[in-house]
Write a protein that holds these residues in place. Structure first.
Motif, PDB file in Angstrom:
ATOM      1  N   TYR A  46       0.856  -1.188   0.000  1.00 40.53           N
ATOM      2  CA  TYR A  46       0.000   0.000   0.000  1.00 40.53           C
ATOM      3  C   TYR A  46       0.889   1.233   0.000  1.00 40.53           C
ATOM      4  O   TYR A  46       1.842   1.308   0.779  1.00 40.53           O
ATOM      5  CB  TYR A  46      -0.857   0.046   1.270  1.00 40.53           C
ATOM      6  CG  TYR A  46      -1.772  -1.129   1.469  1.00 40.53           C
ATOM      7  CD1 TYR A  46      -3.118  -1.058   1.108  1.00 40.53           C
ATOM      8  CD2 TYR A  46      -1.298  -2.306   2.034  1.00 40.53           C
ATOM      9  CE1 TYR A  46      -3.963  -2.138   1.306  1.00 40.53           C
ATOM     10  CE2 TYR A  46      -2.144  -3.397   2.239  1.00 40.53           C
ATOM     11  CZ  TYR A  46      -3.469  -3.309   1.873  1.00 40.53           C
ATOM     12  OH  TYR A  46      -4.306  -4.375   2.065  1.00 40.53           O
ATOM     13  N   TYR A 190      -1.789  -1.453  -3.916  1.00 43.28           N
ATOM     14  CA  TYR A 190      -2.814  -0.429  -3.732  1.00 43.28           C
ATOM     15  C   TYR A 190      -2.193   0.967  -3.734  1.00 43.28           C
ATOM     16  O   TYR A 190      -1.210   1.203  -3.041  1.00 43.28           O
ATOM     17  CB  TYR A 190      -3.526  -0.632  -2.386  1.00 43.28           C
ATOM     18  CG  TYR A 190      -4.195  -1.977  -2.255  1.00 43.28           C
ATOM     19  CD1 TYR A 190      -5.528  -2.154  -2.633  1.00 43.28           C
ATOM     20  CD2 TYR A 190      -3.507  -3.076  -1.753  1.00 43.28           C
ATOM     21  CE1 TYR A 190      -6.147  -3.397  -2.509  1.00 43.28           C
ATOM     22  CE2 TYR A 190      -4.110  -4.309  -1.633  1.00 43.28           C
ATOM     23  CZ  TYR A 190      -5.427  -4.466  -2.007  1.00 43.28           C
ATOM     24  OH  TYR A 190      -6.037  -5.693  -1.894  1.00 43.28           O
ATOM     25  N   LYS A 193      -5.365   3.859  -1.478  1.00 42.22           N
ATOM     26  CA  LYS A 193      -6.534   3.061  -1.074  1.00 42.22           C
ATOM     27  C   LYS A 193      -7.345   2.504  -2.235  1.00 42.22           C
ATOM     28  O   LYS A 193      -8.476   2.087  -2.041  1.00 42.22           O
ATOM     29  CB  LYS A 193      -7.428   3.865  -0.119  1.00 42.22           C
ATOM     30  CG  LYS A 193      -6.690   4.288   1.143  1.00 42.22           C
ATOM     31  CD  LYS A 193      -7.578   5.087   2.057  1.00 42.22           C
ATOM     32  CE  LYS A 193      -6.768   5.517   3.281  1.00 42.22           C
ATOM     33  NZ  LYS A 193      -7.494   6.394   4.159  1.00 42.22           N
ATOM     34  N   ARG A 194      -6.775   2.448  -3.423  1.00 40.50           N
ATOM     35  CA  ARG A 194      -7.488   1.822  -4.549  1.00 40.50           C
ATOM     36  C   ARG A 194      -6.588   0.826  -5.263  1.00 40.50           C
ATOM     37  O   ARG A 194      -5.382   0.915  -5.215  1.00 40.50           O
ATOM     38  CB  ARG A 194      -7.998   2.873  -5.536  1.00 40.50           C
ATOM     39  CG  ARG A 194      -6.928   3.628  -6.263  1.00 40.50           C
ATOM     40  CD  ARG A 194      -7.508   4.647  -7.238  1.00 40.50           C
ATOM     41  NE  ARG A 194      -6.483   5.116  -8.150  1.00 40.50           N
ATOM     42  CZ  ARG A 194      -5.538   5.973  -7.853  1.00 40.50           C
ATOM     43  NH1 ARG A 194      -5.474   6.490  -6.640  1.00 40.50           N
ATOM     44  NH2 ARG A 194      -4.647   6.341  -8.746  1.00 40.50           N
TER      45      ARG A 194
END
Length: 194
Positions: A46, A190, A193-194
């Motif tokens: 992330y 990610y 957050k996507r």
């Protein structure tokens, strides 16, 4: 008056960090290679703001014991080699023994790990190379490492970072290479957050 100074560890750790930690992509490379070497079958990466704000790498590898967790952030610490002769036999991706110590010297670092044979997971928090907190934490298996506030204490290094978008592109290129070269590992990536 002398001109030669003996540097304090807080100074030379930041200098040596520059040799390992160039940008968010270099951090992710080190952390993901450690996850692969730990036998992880699932790795999640992330990033926020190109990895400048935060990076998190979570794996389901063998994890670390409490003692190894504390040793992992020391300079010259590695599980890959013990003697000079071992350099001839390296079969892992990373072995320098500087990655976590260097990352910890120039960021806020939160590591949680549960050794495969242990009932408990342990965690440590480091800021600027200083151990802030340690203890038992909640984690099912493997290791979770979060890096935030990159180069907060080394503004000269911070100013050499590219834009958030450029750093994100460097990380995305690296992640593409890692994913393609490890088809037997489930790797998730990610961005914001996507």
């Amino acid at each position: 008056m002398t001109k030669i100074n003996i540097l304090d560890s807080s100074v030379y750790n930041r200098i040596s960090a520059g040799e390992v930690v160039e940008n968010p992509a270099s951090i992710i490379k080190e952390l993901v290679e450690n996850s692969i070497d730990a036998g992880a079958q699932n790795i999640s990466v992330y990033i926020e703001d190109g990895g400048i704000k935060s990076i998190q790498v979570i794996d389901d590898g063998e994890g670390m014991t409490k003692d190894d967790l504390l040793r992992s952030i020391q300079p010259h610490a590695t599980s890959k080699i013990k003697t000079a002769e071992d350099l001839e036999l390296i079969s892992t991706l990373g072995f320098r023994g500087e990655a976590l110590a260097s990352i910890a010297a120039v960021s806020a670092l939160d590591i949680k790990s549960k050794y495969i044979e242990s009932d408990l997971a342990h965690g440590i928090e480091i800021k600027g190379g200083d151990l802030i907190k340690q203890g038992v934490v909640a984690l099912n298996k493997g290791t979770s490492i979060t890096v935030s506030s990159l180069f907060y204490n080394t503004p000269a290094r911070y100013k050499f970072l590219k834009s958030k978008r450029s750093e994100e592109n460097f990380v995305s290129q690296l992640m593409s290479e890692i994913i393609l070269s490890n088809p037997d590992i489930a790797i998730r990536y990610y961005i914001d957050k996507r």
